[in-house]
Design an enzyme around this catalytic site. Structure first.
Site, PDB file in Angstrom:
ATOM      1  N   HIS A  60       0.886  -1.324   0.075  1.00 13.54           N
ATOM      2  CA  HIS A  60       0.165   0.045  -0.074  1.00 13.54           C
ATOM      3  C   HIS A  60       0.949   1.317   0.111  1.00 13.54           C
ATOM      4  CE1 HIS A  60      -3.440   2.365   1.277  1.00 13.54           C
ATOM      5  NE2 HIS A  60      -2.565   3.158   2.000  1.00 13.54           N
ATOM      6  N   GLU A  61       1.673   1.343   0.847  1.00  9.62           N
ATOM      7  CA  GLU A  61       2.769   2.423   1.045  1.00  9.62           C
ATOM      8  C   GLU A  61       3.724   2.672  -0.410  1.00  9.62           C
ATOM      9  OE1 GLU A  61       1.981   4.418   3.378  1.00  9.62           O
ATOM     10  OE2 GLU A  61       0.851   3.415   4.147  1.00  9.62           O
ATOM     11  N   HIS A  81       1.953   4.531  -2.781  1.00 10.24           N
ATOM     12  CA  HIS A  81       1.902   5.884  -2.676  1.00 10.24           C
ATOM     13  C   HIS A  81       3.173   6.369  -3.145  1.00 10.24           C
ATOM     14  CE1 HIS A  81      -1.612   6.426  -0.324  1.00 10.24           C
ATOM     15  NE2 HIS A  81      -1.199   5.617   0.587  1.00 10.24           N
ATOM     16  N   ASP A 132      -6.340   8.173   3.980  1.00 17.07           N
ATOM     17  CA  ASP A 132      -6.371   8.212   2.496  1.00 17.07           C
ATOM     18  C   ASP A 132      -7.667   8.995   2.036  1.00 17.07           C
ATOM     19  OD1 ASP A 132      -3.765   7.335   2.453  1.00 17.07           O
ATOM     20  OD2 ASP A 132      -4.328   5.327   1.719  1.00 17.07           O
TER      21      ASP A 132
END
Length: 315
Positions: A59-60, A63, A160
């Site tokens: 997930h990170e 980003h 988010d």
């Protein structure tokens, strides 16, 4: 959360340093030990927590790579018990901010059918009876990914969902006002979420309190930043000078701090030379986007033509 604050570097991938906070190991021990009866062996509990680690990490990285794709800078990830933080600075544009934030939940969307397919495959192959621990692990990872996606999309800043809301408001309201609205709504949302969790699960008060404290402190920091941005927006602007990164003219006034004597001065009225101690700033910070550049890179007109433009007052 700075990577140097209680964290150590775990590994480096494609120029991204991944840090793990010390409390992550404490949380790992607590969660694994409290779920000792979920599997036939503690090794499967550890595998479940590692799976959570990988989902959050992917997930990170979503980003990080999205931030780089739009021309931003991002090279650090910090993982801790309540999630992860991708440290980056996308270009100060609402579209760039929106894509950078949305890319994280999109990773969970991509993982959704993959994990559900793994669960379906275990059922089709009869592994629920022959390999029950592995099947249970796939089910748990699917559930974890499901709830991480839903939780992250809550419109609560700085989650988010709250940052996506801020980026959408930015298109119409600007950077400062959109952040102000998102932060205020975030504080209300955090209080509502914490109250709901305590009503549903009173025994989870410790994790709820930790989560509310972290989100609330970040939200309050966003509120203070929004107020500072609004104050800067009202200041007069220097004509003939623009930030090389965001092309915004700098504000006029004693806003830049001299690192030598600690006094503030207007860097663009003195060619970056402190009038108190005569030291020169090697780089000047842009209040609009946070980038830093030497004074020579800011000039678009000769300094003799640079003037201060009065602020525009909204009706």
């Amino acid at each position: 959360m700075p990577a140097q604050s209680g964290s150590w570097r775990f590994f480096r991938y494609r120029g991204v340093d991944v840090f793990v906070h010390w409390s992550w190991f404490l949380a790992a021990w607590f969660i694994v030990s409290t779920r000792a009866n979920a599997y036939s062996s503690m090794a499967w509990n550890a595998a479940e927590y590692v799976g959570l680690f990988l989902i959050v990490l992917l997930h990170e990285f979503g980003h990080v790579f999205a931030c780089r794709q739009v021309g931003g800078v991002s090279n650090e990830i910090v993982l801790w018990p309540l999630g992860g933080v991708a440290l980056g600075r996308p270009p100060p544009r609402p579209g760039a901010e929106l894509w950078t934030i949305a890319a994280g939940p999109l990773v969970n969307v991509v993982l959704y059918p993959i994990l559900l397919g793994a669960v379906w495959g275990c059922g089709q192959l009869g592994w629920a009876e022959t390999y029950p621990d592995f099947t249970r692990l796939m089910i748990m990872l699917s559930v974890i990914n499901h709830w991480l996606l839903i939780f992250n999309l809550l419109p609560i800043y700085p989650l988010d969902g709250g940052q996506i809301l801020r980026a959408l408001l930015w298109f119409k309201l600007g950077a400062a006002r959109s952040l102000l609205i998102a932060s205020v709504l975030g504080l209300v949302g955090i209080a509502a979420y914490a109250g709901y969790r305590l009503w549903q699960r009173p025994d989870s008060w410790m994790w709820t309190a930790l989560l509310a404290f972290f989100l609330g402190s970040q939200c309050y920091a966003g509120l203070r930043h929004a107020r500072a941005l609004l104050a800067v927006e009202r200041l007069p602007r220097h004509r003939g000078v623009a930030c090389p990164a965001c092309r915004q003219p700098p504000p006029g006034g004693p806003l830049w701090l001299c690192p030598a004597c600690g006094q503030r001065f207007d860097a663009f009225s003195t060619r970056a030379e402190c009038p108190h101690c005569r030291s020169v700033l090697p780089a000047i910070t842009c209040f609009s986007c946070g980038s830093r550049h030497p004074i020579a890179q800011w000039d678009t007109l000769p300094s003799s033509q640079a003037r201060v433009r009065p602020p525009v007052i909204d009706g």
